[in-house]
Design a protein around this motif. Structure first.
Motif, short mmCIF file in Angstrom:
data_model
loop_
_atom_site.label_atom_id
_atom_site.label_comp_id
_atom_site.label_asym_id
_atom_site.label_seq_id
_atom_site.Cartn_x
_atom_site.Cartn_y
_atom_site.Cartn_z
N THR A 274 0.93 -1.18 -0.10
CA THR A 274 -0.14 0.09 0.01
C THR A 274 0.98 1.33 -0.03
OG1 THR A 274 -0.03 0.15 2.56
CG2 THR A 274 -1.73 -1.12 1.24
N THR B 148 0.00 5.31 0.60
CA THR B 148 -0.86 6.38 0.84
C THR B 148 -0.22 7.59 0.98
OG1 THR B 148 -0.44 5.81 3.23
CG2 THR B 148 -2.41 4.95 2.10
N GLN B 149 -0.83 8.69 0.77
CA GLN B 149 -0.50 10.19 0.94
C GLN B 149 -1.67 10.89 1.85
OE1 GLN B 149 1.02 10.78 -3.37
NE2 GLN B 149 2.23 11.91 -2.00
#
Length: 177
Positions: A173, A175-176
């Protein structure tokens, strides 16, 4: 990955700004032993905006192996915070390390501003969520603060096994905020 150069395989995407990258490293067919843990597989953020040299900035979290090469995985990190400087390295002193060879491990690399932080978690027995801990808890975060203004890094999976190897990651994964 040494202070004089890098040689590794990289699968990555360009990422601008802060991010969290996690993945489960579920198998590695071969990993060469090095007392400096230069042979490793794991996650990386690497400056590919300049030509590839032995001096690009990067942050990496991964696993190396013990002296037998077949008994234990040792969570470790490496980073070059200033282009042209030597490579800083750290490994865990956690009671959860070393991890049994082939058991698998979760890895996490986080960028917040110019600070990169490395985490690992053994695969939980009986299921459940992994419990992450710092790879090199005794190392000051200022040692992992990039001095460069590089905002976009190549972020992804890397391997520098030191031998012919097959590596399997899953549960990846990115994510930001």
């Amino acid at each position: 990955m040494t202070s004089t150069g890098e040689g590794f395989y990289l699968v990555s995407v360009p990422v601008t700004g802060d991010f969290t990258l996690t993945a489960r490293l579920s198998s590695v067919s071969a990993l060469t032993y090095s007392n400096s843990l230069q042979y490793r597989v794991g996650l990386i953020a690497y400056d590919t905006t300049t030509s590839a040299t032995a001096a690009n900035i990067f942050a990496n979290v991964g696993i190396g192996t013990d002296a037998t090469g077949t008994t234990s995985w040792i969570p470790a990190e490496a980073y070059r915070v200033t282009a042209g400087n030597t490579v800083g390295k750290g490994s865990t002193t956690s009671t959860n390390s070393p991890i049994g060879y082939g058991v698998g491990v979760y890895l996490k690399l986080v960028r917040a501003g110019n600070v990169y932080t490395s985490y690992f978690a053994p695969i939980p027995t009986g299921g459940g969520a992994p419990v992450y801990e710092l790879v090199a808890a005794g190392v000051s975060l200022t040692n992992r603060t990039m001095t460069s203004t590089v905002n976009t890094m190549s972020v992804g999976l890397m391997m520098a096994p030191g031998a012919q190897s097959t590596v399997q990651f899953d549960e990846i994964t990115l994510t930001q905020p």
